[in-house]
Scaffold this motif. Sequence first.
Motif, short mmCIF file in Angstrom:
data_model
loop_
_atom_site.label_atom_id
_atom_site.label_comp_id
_atom_site.label_asym_id
_atom_site.label_seq_id
_atom_site.Cartn_x
_atom_site.Cartn_y
_atom_site.Cartn_z
N GLU A 116 -33.96 37.19 -25.93
CA GLU A 116 -33.78 38.01 -24.73
C GLU A 116 -32.38 37.83 -24.15
O GLU A 116 -31.71 38.80 -23.79
CB GLU A 116 -34.84 37.64 -23.71
N ALA A 117 -31.92 36.60 -24.09
CA ALA A 117 -30.59 36.31 -23.55
C ALA A 117 -29.50 36.89 -24.46
O ALA A 117 -28.51 37.46 -23.97
CB ALA A 117 -30.40 34.81 -23.38
N ALA A 160 -29.47 40.78 -24.13
CA ALA A 160 -28.90 41.16 -22.82
C ALA A 160 -27.39 40.95 -22.81
O ALA A 160 -26.65 41.76 -22.25
CB ALA A 160 -29.58 40.36 -21.72
N GLN A 161 -26.94 39.87 -23.41
CA GLN A 161 -25.50 39.60 -23.47
C GLN A 161 -24.78 40.67 -24.28
O GLN A 161 -23.74 41.18 -23.86
CB GLN A 161 -25.24 38.22 -24.08
N LEU A 167 -25.72 43.75 -24.81
CA LEU A 167 -25.74 45.02 -24.09
C LEU A 167 -24.74 45.03 -22.93
O LEU A 167 -24.18 46.07 -22.60
CB LEU A 167 -27.16 45.30 -23.56
N SER A 168 -24.52 43.87 -22.33
CA SER A 168 -23.58 43.81 -21.21
C SER A 168 -22.12 43.81 -21.66
O SER A 168 -21.23 44.12 -20.88
CB SER A 168 -23.85 42.58 -20.34
N ARG A 176 -22.88 48.89 -21.18
CA ARG A 176 -22.63 47.92 -20.10
C ARG A 176 -22.94 48.46 -18.71
O ARG A 176 -23.31 47.72 -17.82
CB ARG A 176 -21.22 47.37 -20.16
N THR A 212 -33.31 47.03 -18.98
CA THR A 212 -33.95 45.72 -18.90
C THR A 212 -34.42 45.33 -20.29
O THR A 212 -34.83 46.18 -21.08
CB THR A 212 -35.14 45.72 -17.92
N VAL A 213 -34.37 44.04 -20.56
CA VAL A 213 -34.72 43.52 -21.87
C VAL A 213 -35.87 42.54 -21.72
O VAL A 213 -35.83 41.65 -20.86
CB VAL A 213 -33.51 42.80 -22.52
N LEU A 272 -36.95 47.45 -24.83
CA LEU A 272 -35.87 47.98 -24.00
C LEU A 272 -36.47 49.00 -23.05
O LEU A 272 -37.15 49.94 -23.46
CB LEU A 272 -34.81 48.65 -24.87
N ALA A 300 -29.51 45.68 -30.22
CA ALA A 300 -30.63 44.74 -30.15
C ALA A 300 -31.13 44.38 -31.55
O ALA A 300 -31.44 43.22 -31.83
CB ALA A 300 -31.76 45.34 -29.32
#
Length: 99
Positions: free
Chosen positions: A30-31, A34-35, A37-38, A44, A49-50, A59, A76
């Motif tokens: 998950e981390a 999310a990283q 995607l950001s 970005r 939300t993941v 997603l 992902a």
Amino acid sequence: MYMPWPLPDENWFADTSRQPEPDHEDLRLEALVAQRLSIDWTTRRQQITVAVQNRVVILAGVVSNANARQVAADLAYDVPGVFDICNTLRLSGPRRSHR
């Protein structure tokens, strides 16, 4: 009226407020997702939300276009350890009336 028949091992009076703890591998994935995607320019600034359950990335949220939706899923899926993707991202914009 249909009444469900409980299975023998179901406890209808059990405390359902306690959810099982997420797996450490799921939290790590998950981390990482999310990283990614950001960091990516396409995803970005999107509202994504993941969540991860059993190595399946979920997603959710709203994105501005179909390309951002596809890029989010691709990013992902490229994370090592991800088994599958459940892409429920919706496109933002005006809703069309169905007539």
